[in-house]
Write an enzyme that holds these catalytic residues in place. Structure first.
Site, PDB file in Angstrom:
ATOM      1  N   TYR A 142       0.828  -1.207   0.000  1.00  0.00           N
ATOM      2  CA  TYR A 142       0.000   0.000   0.000  1.00  0.00           C
ATOM      3  C   TYR A 142       0.864   1.259   0.000  1.00  0.00           C
ATOM      4  O   TYR A 142       0.455   2.296  -0.512  1.00  0.00           O
ATOM      5  CB  TYR A 142      -0.896   0.040   1.242  1.00  0.00           C
ATOM      6  N   LYS A 189       2.881 -15.467   2.403  1.00  0.00           N
ATOM      7  CA  LYS A 189       3.146 -16.159   1.141  1.00  0.00           C
ATOM      8  C   LYS A 189       4.656 -16.402   1.120  1.00  0.00           C
ATOM      9  O   LYS A 189       5.383 -15.939   0.227  1.00  0.00           O
ATOM     10  CB  LYS A 189       2.673 -15.273  -0.030  1.00  0.00           C
ATOM     11  N   ASP A 221      -3.231 -18.255   0.201  1.00  0.00           N
ATOM     12  CA  ASP A 221      -4.213 -18.941  -0.656  1.00  0.00           C
ATOM     13  C   ASP A 221      -4.901 -20.073   0.121  1.00  0.00           C
ATOM     14  O   ASP A 221      -6.117 -20.256   0.047  1.00  0.00           O
ATOM     15  CB  ASP A 221      -3.575 -19.426  -1.965  1.00  0.00           C
ATOM     16  N   ASP A 245      -6.360  -6.986   3.958  1.00  0.00           N
ATOM     17  CA  ASP A 245      -7.473  -6.307   3.297  1.00  0.00           C
ATOM     18  C   ASP A 245      -8.401  -7.344   2.656  1.00  0.00           C
ATOM     19  O   ASP A 245      -9.622  -7.301   2.825  1.00  0.00           O
ATOM     20  CB  ASP A 245      -6.927  -5.357   2.221  1.00  0.00           C
ATOM     21  N   ASP A 249     -12.318  -8.919   4.191  1.00  0.00           N
ATOM     22  CA  ASP A 249     -13.574  -8.830   3.435  1.00  0.00           C
ATOM     23  C   ASP A 249     -14.192 -10.214   3.287  1.00  0.00           C
ATOM     24  O   ASP A 249     -15.400 -10.398   3.445  1.00  0.00           O
ATOM     25  CB  ASP A 249     -13.336  -8.221   2.039  1.00  0.00           C
TER      26      ASP A 249
HETATM   27  C1  IPM Z   1     -10.357  -1.188   4.049  1.00  0.00           C
HETATM   28  C2  IPM Z   1     -10.608  -0.570   2.692  1.00  0.00           C
HETATM   29  C3  IPM Z   1      -9.440   0.360   2.370  1.00  0.00           C
HETATM   30  C4  IPM Z   1      -8.196  -0.489   2.280  1.00  0.00           C
HETATM   31  C5  IPM Z   1      -9.610   1.204   1.110  1.00  0.00           C
HETATM   32  C6  IPM Z   1     -10.920   1.941   1.072  1.00  0.00           C
HETATM   33  C7  IPM Z   1      -8.453   2.160   0.940  1.00  0.00           C
HETATM   34  O1  IPM Z   1     -10.790  -1.541   1.726  1.00  0.00           O
HETATM   35  O2  IPM Z   1     -10.290  -0.441   5.038  1.00  0.00           O
HETATM   36  O3  IPM Z   1     -10.214  -2.410   4.123  1.00  0.00           O
HETATM   37  O4  IPM Z   1      -7.916  -1.065   1.213  1.00  0.00           O
HETATM   38  O5  IPM Z   1      -7.473  -0.572   3.275  1.00  0.00           O
HETATM   39 MG    MG Z   2     -10.823  -3.516   2.490  1.00  0.00          MG
END
Ligand code: IPM
Ligand code: MG
Length: 355
Positions: A142, A189, A221, A245, A249
């Site tokens: 990032y 990884k 993975d 990240d 999710d």
């Molecule tokens: C999160 C989001 C952020 C990230 C984005 C919006 C920059 O997806 O907080 O997980 O990738 O960290």
């Molecule tokens: Mg995210």
């Protein structure tokens, strides 16, 4: 002691869910006679519209002077659809993490039995799922060097980590494991990436100081599969920025609603609390957003401030509400409550169960 709390409602449904969290904060602080100040700041698309910057300096100063930051959500589609946009709401998010040194992103994946049927996974897989992801938040790909070749036809992003960056979050994650089921999984990884090998090296060393914690190592993975096949396997997951990240999710949907999940981003001098869900602009202003994630984020903030008994009361109230079926439309389209009705119910519960 008076707590200074910076509140950044942000975009979309952010202001609505934060409003409910603040109502509850007010009730709890009054009961406990704890003094606090709230100061609001701008971030995200609203900040761009009003000041030209996704994170104005005034907001940053406000956050630096605060004991904790409570944030709503950031993002607006008008920027997503324009790849050439120079200023984007998300930049505000990345900058606030970096500037406040919020190196550890903590995302608890808690399941609620009454919501299990809303999970895309079979109920027997979701039962007893309770783990926490510690995602490194201010390093890795990032924030590494990135760029384009002169003719623009090649691009690169660099993933870089220092031992110090890995060390500090590792200690935090191990300490958290000690307070839970004492199991930590490093997700990396290391068969491919040098940075992952550094992570393994450091985590192996750190683990010697936490003999009571059982450690294992899993390629990202394989972890992505395991989160679906056997999510109850995990207790603490420790991982770098981008893997974190992605898997947070993935993990968030197995609970049945991303609208239930809080998060904390913690550094040495400051901490920011926000729901995991995004700004959901289509739902803004309609009084239908699920405020639980914001409410639980506020609870995590109280715990961080040393007021864990108040966090416990929030969690009790949320559990009681869910038992009563007090949920917003994305969880139960047939019998649902509005954002403010959920807030009303929780306020009432806290007032009746204050002593
Ligand atoms: C999160 C989001 C952020 C990230 C984005 C919006 C920059 O997806 O907080 O997980 O990738 O960290
Ligand atoms: Mg995210």
């Amino acid at each position: 002691m008076r707590y200074n709390i910076a509140v950044l409602p942000g975009d979309g449904i952010g202001p609505e869910v934060i409003e409910q969290a603040l109502r509850l904060l007010h009730v709890l602080m009054q009961h406990e006679k704890v003094g606090y100040n709230i100061s609001e700041g701008l971030i995200g698309a609203v900040a761009i519209d009003q000041t030209g910057s996704a994170l104005p300096d005034a907001t940053l100063d406000l956050c630096r002077e605060s004991d904790a930051v409570l944030m709503g959500a950031v993002g607006h589609p008008k920027y997503d659809l324009d790849p050439s946009a120079k200023i984007r709401p998300e930049q505000g998010l990345l900058r606030i993490r970096k500037e406040l040194g919020l190196y550890a992103n903590i995302r608890p994946i808690t399941t609620y039995s009454v919501l299990n049927q809303a999970s895309p996974l079979k109920e027997r897989l979701v039962r007893n799922v309770d783990f926490v992801v510690y995602r490194e938040l201010t390093g890795g790909i990032y924030f590494g060097d990135k760029g384009r070749s002169n003719d623009g036809s090649e691009a690169f992003d660099t993933c870089k980590y220092s031992a110090g960056e890995v060390l500090r979050i590792s200690h935090m994650a191990f300490r958290a494991a000690q307070k839970r089921r004492k199991k930590l999984t490093l997700v990396d990884k290391a068969n491919i990436l040098e940075t992952s090998r550094l992570w393994r090296e450091i985590v192996q060393k750190v683990s010697k100081e936490y003999q009571d914690v059982q450690v294992d190592y899993m390629f990202v993975d394989a972890a992505a599969m395991r989160i679906i096949q056997q999510p109850a396997y995990f207790d603490i997951i420790l991982t770098e920025n981008m893997f974190g990240d992605i898997i947070t999710d993935e993990a968030s949907v197995i609970t049945g609603s991303i609208g239930m999940l809080p998060s904390a981003s913690v550094g040495s001098n400051n901490a920011l609390f926000e729901p995991v869900h995004g700004s959901y602009p289509e739902g803004a202003g309609k009084n239908l957003a699920n405020p639980y994630a914001a409410v639980l984020s506020m609870g995590m903030m109280l715990e961080y401030l040393g007021l864990s008994s108040l966090d416990q009361r929030i969690r009790n109230a949320v559990n009681a509400a869910l038992q009563e079926g007090i949920v917003t439309a994305e969880i139960n389209p047939d019998r649902n409550y509005t954002t403010t009705q959920v807030g009303d119910w929780l306020v009432e519960f806290l007032e009746q169960n204050s002593r």
